[in-house]
Write a protein that holds these residues in place. Structure first.
Motif, PDB file in Angstrom:
ATOM      1  N   SER A  75      56.627  44.528  81.845  1.00  0.00           N
ATOM      2  CA  SER A  75      57.695  43.922  82.850  1.00  0.00           C
ATOM      3  C   SER A  75      57.602  45.071  84.058  1.00  0.00           C
ATOM      4  CB  SER A  75      58.880  43.977  82.388  1.00  0.00           C
ATOM      5  OG  SER A  75      59.504  45.208  81.886  1.00  0.00           O
ATOM      6  N   ARG A  76      57.773  44.494  85.035  1.00  0.00           N
ATOM      7  CA  ARG A  76      58.115  45.228  86.599  1.00  0.00           C
ATOM      8  C   ARG A  76      56.958  45.961  86.794  1.00  0.00           C
ATOM      9  NH1 ARG A  76      63.078  45.164  88.076  1.00  0.00           N
ATOM     10  NH2 ARG A  76      63.145  47.437  89.303  1.00  0.00           N
ATOM     11  N   LEU A  77      55.650  45.212  86.673  1.00  0.00           N
ATOM     12  CA  LEU A  77      54.303  45.755  87.235  1.00  0.00           C
ATOM     13  C   LEU A  77      54.466  45.805  88.732  1.00  0.00           C
ATOM     14  CD1 LEU A  77      51.903  43.802  85.058  1.00  0.00           C
ATOM     15  CD2 LEU A  77      52.470  46.266  84.955  1.00  0.00           C
ATOM     16  N   THR A  78      53.649  46.770  89.374  1.00  0.00           N
ATOM     17  CA  THR A  78      53.756  47.233  90.900  1.00  0.00           C
ATOM     18  C   THR A  78      53.434  45.642  91.569  1.00  0.00           C
ATOM     19  OG1 THR A  78      52.474  48.261  92.420  1.00  0.00           O
ATOM     20  CG2 THR A  78      51.165  47.131  90.515  1.00  0.00           C
ATOM     21  N   ALA A  79      54.094  46.028  92.818  1.00  0.00           N
ATOM     22  CA  ALA A  79      54.082  44.966  93.692  1.00  0.00           C
ATOM     23  C   ALA A  79      52.819  45.110  94.819  1.00  0.00           C
ATOM     24  CB  ALA A  79      55.391  45.076  94.848  1.00  0.00           C
ATOM     25  N   ALA A  80      52.149  46.063  94.361  1.00  0.00           N
ATOM     26  CA  ALA A  80      50.896  46.224  95.323  1.00  0.00           C
ATOM     27  C   ALA A  80      49.866  44.971  95.218  1.00  0.00           C
ATOM     28  CB  ALA A  80      50.022  47.371  94.825  1.00  0.00           C
ATOM     29  N   PRO A  81      49.424  44.706  96.537  1.00  0.00           N
ATOM     30  CA  PRO A  81      48.622  43.743  96.783  1.00  0.00           C
ATOM     31  C   PRO A  81      47.638  43.356  95.816  1.00  0.00           C
ATOM     32  CG  PRO A  81      48.715  45.024  98.774  1.00  0.00           C
ATOM     33  CD  PRO A  81      49.325  45.519  97.756  1.00  0.00           C
ATOM     34  N   ARG A  82      46.674  44.346  95.337  1.00  0.00           N
ATOM     35  CA  ARG A  82      45.670  44.318  94.413  1.00  0.00           C
ATOM     36  C   ARG A  82      45.943  45.338  93.323  1.00  0.00           C
ATOM     37  NH1 ARG A  82      43.822  41.872  98.581  1.00  0.00           N
ATOM     38  NH2 ARG A  82      41.732  40.557  98.767  1.00  0.00           N
ATOM     39  N   SER A  83      45.758  45.161  91.917  1.00  0.00           N
ATOM     40  CA  SER A  83      46.157  46.116  91.043  1.00  0.00           C
ATOM     41  C   SER A  83      45.383  46.005  89.875  1.00  0.00           C
ATOM     42  CB  SER A  83      47.461  46.125  90.919  1.00  0.00           C
ATOM     43  OG  SER A  83      47.882  47.419  90.182  1.00  0.00           O
ATOM     44  N   GLN A  84      45.439  46.905  88.976  1.00  0.00           N
ATOM     45  CA  GLN A  84      44.897  46.706  87.661  1.00  0.00           C
ATOM     46  C   GLN A  84      45.749  47.581  86.533  1.00  0.00           C
ATOM     47  OE1 GLN A  84      41.048  48.807  86.496  1.00  0.00           O
ATOM     48  NE2 GLN A  84      40.316  46.742  85.982  1.00  0.00           N
ATOM     49  N   THR A  85      45.717  46.985  85.316  1.00  0.00           N
ATOM     50  CA  THR A  85      46.513  47.655  84.593  1.00  0.00           C
ATOM     51  C   THR A  85      45.596  47.415  82.932  1.00  0.00           C
ATOM     52  OG1 THR A  85      48.572  48.358  83.249  1.00  0.00           O
ATOM     53  CG2 THR A  85      47.886  45.872  83.575  1.00  0.00           C
ATOM     54  N   SER A  86      45.979  48.313  82.117  1.00  0.00           N
ATOM     55  CA  SER A  86      45.455  48.319  80.592  1.00  0.00           C
ATOM     56  C   SER A  86      46.694  47.907  79.681  1.00  0.00           C
ATOM     57  CB  SER A  86      44.744  49.763  80.339  1.00  0.00           C
ATOM     58  OG  SER A  86      44.023  49.491  78.889  1.00  0.00           O
ATOM     59  N   THR A  87      46.239  47.078  78.769  1.00  0.00           N
ATOM     60  CA  THR A  87      47.413  46.566  78.021  1.00  0.00           C
ATOM     61  C   THR A  87      46.950  46.452  76.611  1.00  0.00           C
ATOM     62  OG1 THR A  87      49.188  45.110  77.721  1.00  0.00           O
ATOM     63  CG2 THR A  87      47.133  44.001  78.351  1.00  0.00           C
TER      64      THR A  87
END
Length: 119
Positions: A75-87
């Motif tokens: 929840s509440r992931l970044t508002a950046a225009p492009r992004s990536q995360t590992s889950t």
């Protein structure tokens, strides 16, 4: 060459009115990774990549089938225009038809990844 108040008569035939451009389509929230048809293991890490033109923070869900939410992954992931995360993919039944859904916290706009398998 005879001149008029604003435009030379010789230049008038050179003017061409371009057709009106199609209105630009608004970009939408899109999930670009995981890739379509990829296979991921329960309990293992996976990358999620997205484009977020909303400028709003996002919630991330694991969905299956007709977008039935299985579990919230972040929840509440970044508002950046492009992004990536590992889950970490939770322990879920093996099978096809899983996807990642990202949802804007403010206006509910959503994007869904291509379908992938767990196995």
């Amino acid at each position: 060459m005879r001149r008029t108040g604003f435009l030379s008569l010789a230049a008038a035939p050179l003017l061409a009115f371009a057709p009106l451009a199609e209105p630009a389509q608004a970009e939408s929230l899109t999930v670009t990774e995981p890739a379509a048809g990829s296979v991921h293991s329960s309990g293992a890490s996976m990358f999620v990549t997205w484009n977020n033109p909303t400028g709003q923070k996002l919630d991330m869900w694991l969905v299956r089938g007709d977008d039935a939410r299985v579990v919230q992954l972040a929840s509440r992931l970044t508002a950046a225009p492009r992004s990536q995360t590992s889950t970490v993919l939770p322990n879920v039944p093996d099978g096809n038809g899983y996807a990642i859904e990202l949802v804007s916290r403010e206006n509910g706009e959503r994007g869904v990844s291509p379908s992938f398998a767990v196995g």
